[in-house]
Each structure stands twice: as C-alpha cells, then as structure tokens.
Design a protein around this motif. Structure first.
Motif, PDB file in Angstrom:
ATOM      1  N   ALA A 134      13.515   6.319  11.586  1.00  0.00           N
ATOM      2  CA  ALA A 134      12.927   7.406  11.101  1.00  0.00           C
ATOM      3  C   ALA A 134      14.081   6.932   9.456  1.00  0.00           C
ATOM      4  N   PRO A 135      13.889   7.529   8.389  1.00  0.00           N
ATOM      5  CA  PRO A 135      14.499   7.173   7.307  1.00  0.00           C
ATOM      6  C   PRO A 135      15.592   7.932   7.212  1.00  0.00           C
ATOM      7  N   ASP A 136      15.248   9.182   7.346  1.00  0.00           N
ATOM      8  CA  ASP A 136      16.476   9.794   6.880  1.00  0.00           C
ATOM      9  C   ASP A 136      18.244   9.936   8.413  1.00  0.00           C
ATOM     10  N   ARG A 137      17.353   9.790   9.449  1.00  0.00           N
ATOM     11  CA  ARG A 137      18.197   9.026  10.553  1.00  0.00           C
ATOM     12  C   ARG A 137      18.653   8.045  10.439  1.00  0.00           C
ATOM     13  N   TYR A 138      18.215   7.414   9.218  1.00  0.00           N
ATOM     14  CA  TYR A 138      19.069   5.584   8.936  1.00  0.00           C
ATOM     15  C   TYR A 138      19.900   5.377   8.039  1.00  0.00           C
ATOM     16  N   LEU A 139      21.568   4.653   7.979  1.00  0.00           N
ATOM     17  CA  LEU A 139      22.211   4.744   7.031  1.00  0.00           C
ATOM     18  C   LEU A 139      22.883   3.288   7.075  1.00  0.00           C
ATOM     19  N   ASP A 140      22.207   3.310   5.612  1.00  0.00           N
ATOM     20  CA  ASP A 140      21.825   2.062   5.388  1.00  0.00           C
ATOM     21  C   ASP A 140      23.435   1.333   4.750  1.00  0.00           C
ATOM     22  N   LEU A 141      23.635   0.866   5.032  1.00  0.00           N
ATOM     23  CA  LEU A 141      25.096   0.607   4.477  1.00  0.00           C
ATOM     24  C   LEU A 141      25.401  -0.707   3.491  1.00  0.00           C
ATOM     25  N   HIS A 142      24.138  -1.651   3.757  1.00  0.00           N
ATOM     26  CA  HIS A 142      23.560  -3.342   2.828  1.00  0.00           C
ATOM     27  C   HIS A 142      23.151  -2.438   1.571  1.00  0.00           C
ATOM     28  N   GLY A 143      21.604  -2.312   1.649  1.00  0.00           N
ATOM     29  CA  GLY A 143      20.736  -2.098   0.736  1.00  0.00           C
ATOM     30  C   GLY A 143      20.542  -0.797   0.171  1.00  0.00           C
ATOM     31  N   ASN A 144      21.403   0.368   0.318  1.00  0.00           N
ATOM     32  CA  ASN A 144      21.315   1.706   0.312  1.00  0.00           C
ATOM     33  C   ASN A 144      22.771   2.057  -1.109  1.00  0.00           C
ATOM     34  N   ALA A 171      23.063   5.028  -2.368  1.00  0.00           N
ATOM     35  CA  ALA A 171      23.433   6.365  -1.587  1.00  0.00           C
ATOM     36  C   ALA A 171      24.931   6.045  -0.365  1.00  0.00           C
ATOM     37  N   ALA A 172      24.156   5.600  -0.225  1.00  0.00           N
ATOM     38  CA  ALA A 172      24.303   5.601   2.148  1.00  0.00           C
ATOM     39  C   ALA A 172      25.997   5.072   0.812  1.00  0.00           C
ATOM     40  N   MET A 173      26.298   3.946   0.782  1.00  0.00           N
ATOM     41  CA  MET A 173      27.655   3.843   0.336  1.00  0.00           C
ATOM     42  C   MET A 173      28.467   4.985  -0.388  1.00  0.00           C
ATOM     43  N   ARG A 174      28.160   4.948  -1.510  1.00  0.00           N
ATOM     44  CA  ARG A 174      28.875   6.352  -1.468  1.00  0.00           C
ATOM     45  C   ARG A 174      28.914   7.778  -1.251  1.00  0.00           C
ATOM     46  N   LEU A 175      27.860   7.301  -0.101  1.00  0.00           N
ATOM     47  CA  LEU A 175      28.216   8.653   1.158  1.00  0.00           C
ATOM     48  C   LEU A 175      29.373   8.127   1.940  1.00  0.00           C
ATOM     49  N   MET A 176      29.330   6.971   2.593  1.00  0.00           N
ATOM     50  CA  MET A 176      30.520   6.418   2.937  1.00  0.00           C
ATOM     51  C   MET A 176      31.837   6.985   2.488  1.00  0.00           C
ATOM     52  N   LYS A 177      32.070   5.967   1.564  1.00  0.00           N
ATOM     53  CA  LYS A 177      32.895   6.623   0.823  1.00  0.00           C
ATOM     54  C   LYS A 177      33.827   7.750   0.474  1.00  0.00           C
ATOM     55  N   ALA A 178      32.700   8.794   0.212  1.00  0.00           N
ATOM     56  CA  ALA A 178      32.857  10.229   0.217  1.00  0.00           C
ATOM     57  C   ALA A 178      34.106  10.415   1.793  1.00  0.00           C
ATOM     58  N   TRP A 179      32.917  10.093   2.920  1.00  0.00           N
ATOM     59  CA  TRP A 179      33.527  10.063   3.892  1.00  0.00           C
ATOM     60  C   TRP A 179      35.250  10.217   3.906  1.00  0.00           C
ATOM     61  N   TYR A 180      35.620   8.928   3.845  1.00  0.00           N
ATOM     62  CA  TYR A 180      36.188   7.947   3.732  1.00  0.00           C
ATOM     63  C   TYR A 180      37.689   8.969   2.725  1.00  0.00           C
TER      64      TYR A 180
END
Length: 187
Positions: A68-78, A80-89
């Motif tokens: 499901a889209p809300d259960r999938y973290l796309d660190l290549h094509g998304n 917003a997901a990449m910004r989220l990973m950066k924020a977690w760091y």
C-alpha cells in the motif's frame, strides 16, 4: 508499490529455495535493514549480483511485490520520502552519536533504529513502513548506461539504476514467487 522483484540466492538446495524463498537478510550488510531483498524490475541486476556475490552459482526467483502506498517508503522516486529520511537524520542525530558512535550511521542501521523506536514506544507512526526502495548509486556507477539530455551538455539520464526493494515482511507483500534461473530449475 506494485512491481516485479528478482531475488538472487546461492545455488545450494533448490527444493529449500523453491519452498522457502525469499530469504531474510540481516546483519551489518543489510542496506535497508533486516528484510527480504529484491532487485526492482531488473533481472540483469539479479544476474550481476549472482555472478559477483554468489561465485556464479546462483538461483534467481521472480515475484510480484505489492505494498500500500502509505506503507511504502520510496527513497528513489519520491522526494517527500527522501526529505523524511533527511529529517530523521536531523531529529535523531544525538541518538546516533550516543548509540552508534557516529553522527552518520549507514541507512540499514537507521532503519533498524527507527523500527525499534516505533516498537519500544508503541508508536507505529514513527516508522509505519512494510517496504523500502532505494538506489545503490555505487553499483549503478559500475554499470551505468546513460542517454544525454542535450548535445554538448553534461546532463544524462541513467537508464539502468540499481534499484533495491526490501520487504520487512513477506506475507501478503510477495506473491507468485517462482524460480526463473537457471534454466534446469524452471518448471
């Protein structure tokens, strides 16, 4: 996410592979944390992995991967997901320094930290994902196939990124798994 995944394993026991694949990957070399690894819709990368990491003695399984889209973290094509990973760091930087003796631990360590944090705080919204996709840009660089954007310009489109999908559970996310290589094991 709805894609075809290719899972490469050492050719040891075809019956065990046929009955139990995909197999979980854990430890310090698990790029995206503990999970089930696939090449995203690229059989060539699955062969490359088998040739280089399984001493050319390997089996490739193909499966349909869904999440499901809300259960999938796309660190290549998304983005917003990449910004989220950066924020977690940024948010957990002090925890990384304290727990891992570094302010920049590998991605797999970060994912496992976030999964553990979600579990211990009983707050699944911290890391609600069942699957993650990312590009290994180092591998892509080893076999890069490109197309220029314009004449006399350095910009290029990469036509064969090394995209990895990691499932954190296989039930319901991995379907119709079958051996497709080597030929003698294909039914």
């Amino acid at each position: 996410m709805n894609t075809v995944g290719y899972h490469t394993v050492e050719n040891r026991d075809v019956d065990k592979i046929d009955d139990n694949a995909p197999f979980i990957s854990a430890g310090s070399k698990a790029y995206l944390g503990i999970g089930y690894y696939f090449w995203d819709d690229d059989e060539e990368w699955a062969h490359w992995w088998g040739e280089h990491h399984c001493k050319n003695e390997y089996i490739i399984c193909r499966a349909n991967l869904t999440c499901a889209p809300d259960r999938y973290l796309d660190l290549h094509g998304n983005q917003a997901a990449m910004r989220l990973m950066k924020a977690w760091y940024t948010i957990y930087k002090n925890d990384f320094v304290r727990n891992f003796d570094t302010a920049r631990p590998p991605l797999g360590v970060v994912v496992e930290f976030l999964k553990k944090l979600a579990f211990t705080r009983k707050n699944p919204t911290i890391f609600p994902f069942d699957a993650v996709r990312a590009e290994d840009s180092y591998l892509t660089g080893k076999r890069r196939s490109t197309l220029p954007f314009a004449v006399d310009r350095p910009g290029q489109l990469t036509l064969n990124p090394a995209l990895i999908v990691c499932l954190y559970r296989k039930r319901d996310l991995c379907r119709n798994l079958e051996i497709i290589f080597p030929e003698e094991y294909v039914i």
